[in-house]
Write a protein that holds these residues in place. Structure first.
Motif, PDB file in Angstrom:
ATOM      1  N   LYS A  25       0.845  -1.274   0.121  1.00 18.15           N
ATOM      2  CA  LYS A  25       0.001   0.011  -0.097  1.00 18.15           C
ATOM      3  C   LYS A  25       1.039   1.415  -0.134  1.00 18.15           C
ATOM      4  CE  LYS A  25      -3.912  -2.110   0.466  1.00 18.15           C
ATOM      5  NZ  LYS A  25      -5.172  -1.828  -0.587  1.00 18.15           N
ATOM      6  N   ILE A  26       0.760   2.180  -0.789  1.00 17.81           N
ATOM      7  CA  ILE A  26       1.542   3.275  -1.040  1.00 17.81           C
ATOM      8  C   ILE A  26       0.771   4.666  -0.501  1.00 17.81           C
ATOM      9  CG2 ILE A  26       2.906   5.172  -2.450  1.00 17.81           C
ATOM     10  CD1 ILE A  26       3.052   2.422  -4.440  1.00 17.81           C
ATOM     11  N   LEU A  27       1.119   5.257   0.906  1.00 16.45           N
ATOM     12  CA  LEU A  27       0.447   6.379   1.224  1.00 16.45           C
ATOM     13  C   LEU A  27       1.259   7.397   1.381  1.00 16.45           C
ATOM     14  CD1 LEU A  27      -0.415   3.480   3.311  1.00 16.45           C
ATOM     15  CD2 LEU A  27      -2.195   5.473   3.844  1.00 16.45           C
ATOM     16  N   PRO A  28       0.673   8.775   1.612  1.00 21.96           N
ATOM     17  CA  PRO A  28       1.395   9.830   1.604  1.00 21.96           C
ATOM     18  C   PRO A  28       2.440   9.702   2.834  1.00 21.96           C
ATOM     19  CG  PRO A  28      -0.783  10.465   1.856  1.00 21.96           C
ATOM     20  CD  PRO A  28      -0.535   9.081   1.582  1.00 21.96           C
ATOM     21  N   ASP A  29       3.698  10.414   2.891  1.00 20.94           N
ATOM     22  CA  ASP A  29       4.633  10.521   3.830  1.00 20.94           C
ATOM     23  C   ASP A  29       3.763  11.061   5.138  1.00 20.94           C
ATOM     24  OD1 ASP A  29       7.110  10.440   5.089  1.00 20.94           O
ATOM     25  OD2 ASP A  29       7.724  12.281   4.500  1.00 20.94           O
ATOM     26  N   ARG A  30       4.180  10.712   6.133  1.00 13.62           N
ATOM     27  CA  ARG A  30       3.693  11.107   7.569  1.00 13.62           C
ATOM     28  C   ARG A  30       2.338  10.467   7.885  1.00 13.62           C
ATOM     29  NH1 ARG A  30       7.010  15.265   9.139  1.00 13.62           N
ATOM     30  NH2 ARG A  30       5.634  15.770  11.019  1.00 13.62           N
ATOM     31  N   ALA A  31       1.884   9.558   7.025  1.00  9.18           N
ATOM     32  CA  ALA A  31       0.543   8.710   7.057  1.00  9.18           C
ATOM     33  C   ALA A  31       0.679   8.012   8.434  1.00  9.18           C
ATOM     34  CB  ALA A  31       0.040   7.816   5.889  1.00  9.18           C
ATOM     35  N   THR A  32      -0.485   7.738   8.904  1.00 10.09           N
ATOM     36  CA  THR A  32      -0.593   7.041  10.453  1.00 10.09           C
ATOM     37  C   THR A  32      -1.342   5.329  10.006  1.00 10.09           C
ATOM     38  OG1 THR A  32      -2.719   8.033  10.886  1.00 10.09           O
ATOM     39  CG2 THR A  32      -0.600   9.131  11.515  1.00 10.09           C
ATOM     40  N   ALA A  33      -1.232   4.921  11.256  1.00  9.23           N
ATOM     41  CA  ALA A  33      -1.931   3.569  11.211  1.00  9.23           C
ATOM     42  C   ALA A  33      -3.466   3.485  10.856  1.00  9.23           C
ATOM     43  CB  ALA A  33      -2.042   2.657  12.513  1.00  9.23           C
ATOM     44  N   LEU A  34      -4.034   4.770  11.451  1.00 16.11           N
ATOM     45  CA  LEU A  34      -5.373   4.828  10.961  1.00 16.11           C
ATOM     46  C   LEU A  34      -5.623   5.249   9.646  1.00 16.11           C
ATOM     47  CD1 LEU A  34      -8.268   5.550  12.191  1.00 16.11           C
ATOM     48  CD2 LEU A  34      -7.555   7.968  12.657  1.00 16.11           C
ATOM     49  N   ASP A  35      -4.710   5.835   8.821  1.00 12.76           N
ATOM     50  CA  ASP A  35      -4.957   6.197   7.346  1.00 12.76           C
ATOM     51  C   ASP A  35      -4.498   4.763   6.850  1.00 12.76           C
ATOM     52  OD1 ASP A  35      -4.786   8.989   7.605  1.00 12.76           O
ATOM     53  OD2 ASP A  35      -2.684   9.089   7.797  1.00 12.76           O
ATOM     54  N   PHE A  36      -3.895   4.003   7.233  1.00 16.61           N
ATOM     55  CA  PHE A  36      -3.631   2.817   6.754  1.00 16.61           C
ATOM     56  C   PHE A  36      -4.872   1.752   6.775  1.00 16.61           C
ATOM     57  CE2 PHE A  36      -2.088  -1.769   6.441  1.00 16.61           C
ATOM     58  CZ  PHE A  36      -1.336  -1.525   5.349  1.00 16.61           C
ATOM     59  N   ALA A  37      -5.595   1.979   7.818  1.00 15.90           N
ATOM     60  CA  ALA A  37      -6.972   1.066   7.996  1.00 15.90           C
ATOM     61  C   ALA A  37      -7.824   1.655   7.168  1.00 15.90           C
ATOM     62  CB  ALA A  37      -7.390   1.451   9.554  1.00 15.90           C
ATOM     63  N   PHE A  38      -8.074   2.847   6.943  1.00  9.77           N
ATOM     64  CA  PHE A  38      -8.824   3.540   5.876  1.00  9.77           C
ATOM     65  C   PHE A  38      -8.344   3.153   4.470  1.00  9.77           C
ATOM     66  CE2 PHE A  38     -10.723   6.018   9.261  1.00  9.77           C
ATOM     67  CZ  PHE A  38     -12.034   6.037   9.186  1.00  9.77           C
ATOM     68  N   GLU A  39      -7.432   2.889   4.374  1.00  6.72           N
ATOM     69  CA  GLU A  39      -6.759   2.505   3.030  1.00  6.72           C
ATOM     70  C   GLU A  39      -7.154   1.100   2.796  1.00  6.72           C
ATOM     71  OE1 GLU A  39      -4.819   3.692  -0.628  1.00  6.72           O
ATOM     72  OE2 GLU A  39      -5.363   4.905   1.128  1.00  6.72           O
ATOM     73  N   ILE A  40      -7.343   0.391   3.581  1.00  9.47           N
ATOM     74  CA  ILE A  40      -7.784  -1.037   3.333  1.00  9.47           C
ATOM     75  C   ILE A  40      -9.218  -1.069   2.949  1.00  9.47           C
ATOM     76  CG2 ILE A  40      -7.962  -3.419   4.379  1.00  9.47           C
ATOM     77  CD1 ILE A  40      -5.412  -2.592   5.900  1.00  9.47           C
ATOM     78  N   HIS A  41     -10.038  -0.597   4.167  1.00  8.09           N
ATOM     79  CA  HIS A  41     -11.467  -0.511   4.044  1.00  8.09           C
ATOM     80  C   HIS A  41     -11.951   0.377   4.851  1.00  8.09           C
ATOM     81  CE1 HIS A  41     -15.604  -1.816   3.650  1.00  8.09           C
ATOM     82  NE2 HIS A  41     -15.541  -2.372   2.306  1.00  8.09           N
ATOM     83  N   THR A  42     -13.014   1.360   4.031  1.00 13.32           N
ATOM     84  CA  THR A  42     -13.883   2.061   5.098  1.00 13.32           C
ATOM     85  C   THR A  42     -14.409   1.621   6.577  1.00 13.32           C
ATOM     86  OG1 THR A  42     -14.343   3.469   3.306  1.00 13.32           O
ATOM     87  CG2 THR A  42     -15.386   3.982   5.183  1.00 13.32           C
ATOM     88  N   GLN A  43     -14.703   0.191   6.293  1.00 11.26           N
ATOM     89  CA  GLN A  43     -15.588  -0.214   7.666  1.00 11.26           C
ATOM     90  C   GLN A  43     -14.391  -0.602   8.762  1.00 11.26           C
ATOM     91  OE1 GLN A  43     -18.442   0.019   8.719  1.00 11.26           O
ATOM     92  NE2 GLN A  43     -18.858   1.076   7.007  1.00 11.26           N
ATOM     93  N   ILE A  44     -13.113  -0.987   8.202  1.00  8.74           N
ATOM     94  CA  ILE A  44     -11.951  -1.421   8.889  1.00  8.74           C
ATOM     95  C   ILE A  44     -11.547  -0.242   9.786  1.00  8.74           C
ATOM     96  CG2 ILE A  44      -9.619  -2.145   8.988  1.00  8.74           C
ATOM     97  CD1 ILE A  44     -10.483  -4.300   6.685  1.00  8.74           C
TER      98      ILE A  44
END
Length: 733
Positions: free
Chosen positions: A414-433
């Motif tokens: 998964k590629i996220l913007p720099d400074r992204a957090t674990a919470l951002d990662f969770a939303f990147e997988i799925h909104t419900q997660i």
């Protein structure tokens, strides 16, 4: 000035022929005829118009078309659109005529460009709204943005003929939005030039200084490059590679950024230039070939293991691919070496347009980073309903930053913007997660949702059905996706709670025998100093306002007269402001201007002699900033209508606080020598001095009061003569 029409006609034709020369390789069928027709239409439409510099207006569309072809690599449709890009807006020609004569796609691009023009003359939200429109056109046809960038680049190249306040505003706007946009679309060369031009007009002293230093070191640099490259060339030829090697200096802006970030002098910037090895190899063996060349480079020069960047295995989001390493030369200085194929080099230089050129040859199997980015832009535009300024802020935060690479427990990247957090990662997988996440395991260790991701982290999100998003989540969600979903939930939640609060108020009013009318609602809002009914009901529901406080006193006519509502207070403030009146013409700063309410900004501490501008704040009158202030870009690009031209008068009675930094070798009596110069020879008062000495080297900061920049410069020159002092420079305190 006497204008010779014949000379001008020849100049215009010269530019036009140059454009055709560059376009020739890809012209098909009657493309040349269409371009000629567009040129004649534009020439006729703009015939009586001139630019600020006095030259015929047609030279601008010709220059924009030239940039589109030569520097971005666009084709016929774009040339035609570039030639006609100002016609609909500035002349009598209608969009329907363009569509009739040049077809739908040209008309659509021009419509997109017309929508986003006039970014200069409006207030804040209007400006941000324009940016938003521009990004909306990105999802229709990226050529709109590319031609807009060409237009902006030509405007920046010719900014010298504009008045000073316009220069600052256009340059800042360029830095705020267009340079990052060029970077994101992979147009590195254009991005660097925009940044350098921004510096040229906002901090011309520094710009000239670095330019001169680069010029002075040119001969030595060229010799160094020749010596460095020659063993590599020999070995590459021996191994049968077809290649080209270039050595180019880094941009002025990036050198300055390095000087500031690492707190070093120009002479200490080790990688003033990069050596680029460009291989002519088939696409299927590019990766192996680049690593072979890496192996050859490191046979001759020792690499720095911390500085290896492999953007071939995982390209950047804008499609950039290259292998970077920093090696130690024989003369003891570090050199950056970039290794790439011809295809990668063209994508790095020309970005998006070149990227499409190579699209047909097998690279379409996997969606490129650039397309993913454009899809993300679309996604953002569709889900975002915050106000335009907030939107711009989020957009820049999310899409103009470097990336961080992280993996799911199953190894999916998964590629996220720099400074992204674990919470951002969770939303990147799925909104419900995301909605139900309570924490995460990173590399098997338990971490909170606010944990900032690092490259290569493997993340497992922990969830609970009872978990719900809270206001505090917005504090550590950085991606647009996560933030818009959290805001959506909070809005919905607030709405439901407000509904419950409304029922509580209705029951309470019935209990007090008070009618439920809008007049009584207005009295309650005034009493509790709340602007909106929904906010009032929400506060009641969550207990921030105790329902028992809604009592007879709120509606007592005697007491009501003694209160003044927030609206009335606001309009009173506005009247006061009107009477005080702040002129938006030139603000002259000096000891006689105490009647104008201005303050010196503490973020950059300007002193007389500095290039400055005024900014009308909402509460503190006018704030004076240096044009090179870290906040200047944002203020001038977002709030252009609040910028006030400002300059200093000649005056020496006032003193201003400035900070200087001193570095050197430590010795007994040094502090005494420094303070003697400061207080005796130049009659400067010191506010504070801190010196830190370690292993025979000292680093100090002194806060002093000076009259202006030349006073400060004299002091710096004298301090440099003190034995053992190696560096003296001003810093933004």
């Amino acid at each position: 000035m006497v204008i010779d029409p014949e000379v001008e006609r020849k100049e215009i034709l010269q530019h036009y022929r140059r454009l055709l020369r560059y376009a020739k390789p890809f012209l098909k069928g009657n493309d040349a005829k269409i371009i000629k027709k567009a040129f004649n239409t534009s020439l006729e439409a703009h015939k009586n118009m001139r630019r600020k510099s006095g030259e015929p207006y047609i030279l601008h569309p010709l220059a924009v078309a030239q940039i589109a072809v030569e520097e971005i690599g666009l084709g016929t449709t774009s040339i035609v659109a570039a030639l006609l890009h100002d016609v609909v807006e500035d002349t009598e020609v209608e969009l329907s005529e363009i569509e009739r004569d040049f077809g739908k796609s040209v008309a659509k691009i021009i419509e997109g460009l017309t929508k986003i023009s006039g970014v200069f003359d409006y207030g804040t939200s209007q400006q941000a709204e324009n940016f938003r429109k521009m990004l909306l056109t990105l999802s229709d046809d990226v050529r709109v943005i590319l031609i807009k960038l060409a237009d902006r680049l030509h405007n920046m190249r010719t900014l010298g003929s504009m008045p000073r306040d316009k220069q600052l505003k256009i340059a800042s706007e360029t830095m705020y939005l267009y340079a990052p946009l060029a970077h994101r679309l992979g147009l590195y060369v254009i991005k660097s030039e925009l940044e350098d031009l921004y510096l040229k007009y906002t901090d011309s002293e520094t710009y000239k200084d670095i330019t001169n230093k680069i010029r002075q070191t040119k001969a030595a640099r060229n010799k160094f490059i020749r010596d460095f490259v020659s063993p590599l060339e020999e070995e590459l030829k021996k191994q049968g590679f077809k290649f080209e090697i270039k050595g180019r200096p880094k941009s002025i802006y990036s050198i300055l950024k390095k000087i500031k970030k690492q707190n070093i002098t120009f002479d200490e910037v080790y990688d003033l230039f990069a050596i680029r090895v460009i291989l002519d190899v088939p696409q299927e063996i590019e990766k192996a070939a680049c690593w072979s060349v890496y192996s050859i480079v490191t046979d001759f020069y020792q690499p720095n293991p911390d500085r290896l960047r492999d953007w071939i295995s995982t390209p950047r989001a804008n499609g950039y691919e290259s292998l970077h390493t920093t090696v130690m030369s024989k003369t003891g200085s570090w050199v950056e070496v970039q290794i790439r194929s011809k295809r990668m080099d063209e994508i790095a230089e020309k970005g998006y347009a070149a990227h499409w050129k190579y699209k047909g040859d097998g690279s379409s199997a996997q969606e490129s980073g650039l397309e993913q980015w454009i899809n993300k832009v679309r996604d953002m535009l569709e889900t975002n309903d915050s106000n335009a300024l907030e939107f711009m802020d989020e957009f820049r935060k999310n899409l103009f930053v470097e990336e961080v690479f992280a993996f799911t427990p199953k190894g999916e990247l998964k590629i996220l913007p720099d400074r992204a957090t674990a919470l951002d990662f969770a939303f990147e997988i799925h909104t419900q997660i995301g909605m139900h996440s309570i924490g995460a395991k990173v590399n098997q260790k338990l971490v909170p949702l606010s944990y900032k991701l690092h490259n290569g982290d493997q993340i497992e999100i922990l969830t609970s059905k009872k978990q719900r998003p809270s206001e505090e989540w917005l504090g550590y969600a950085t991606t647009s996706r996560a933030r818009s979903k959290i805001k959506e939930y909070l809005r919905e939640d607030k709405k439901q709670k407000a509904e419950a609060g409304r029922e509580m108020v209705e029951k309470r009013l019935a209990h007090l025998h008070v009618e439920n009318t809008s007049a009584n609602l207005h009295l309650m809002l005034n009493y509790f100093n709340v602007q909106h009914p929904q906010e009032f009901y929400y506060r009641i529901a969550i207990g921030r306002i105790d329902i028992k406080e809604v009592n007879e006193e709120v509606f007592d006519p005697e007491l009501v007269h003694q209160r003044i509502g927030p609206e009335e207070a606001k309009s009173f403030d506005r009247e006061v402001q009107k009477i005080r009146g702040v002129s938006s013409d030139m603000l002259v700063i000096g000891e006689k201007t105490s009647k104008i309410d201005y303050k010196i900004a503490t973020c950059c501490n300007p002193i007389p002699g500095d290039d400055v501008f005024g900014f009308e704040t909402e509460k503190d009158g006018i704030r004076i900033h240096r044009t090179s202030c870290p906040k200047a870009v944002e203020l001038m690009s977002n709030y252009g209508n609040r910028i006030v031209k400002a300059k200093w008068t000649d005056q020496y009675e006032l003193v201003f606080l400035a900070g200087i930094r001193i570095k050197g070798t430590d010795r007994v009596g040094l502090v005494n020598d420094l303070t003697k110069i400061i207080s005796n020879s130049l009659k400067v008062n010191m506010r504070s001095i801190t010196l830190d000495s370690q292993d025979g080297v000292f680093d100090g900061k002194i806060m002093i009061f000076v009259n202006d920049t030349s006073h400060l410069e004299k002091l710096i020159q004298r301090l440099l003569k003190v034995k053992g002092v190696l560096l003296v420079e001003r810093f933004d305190s």
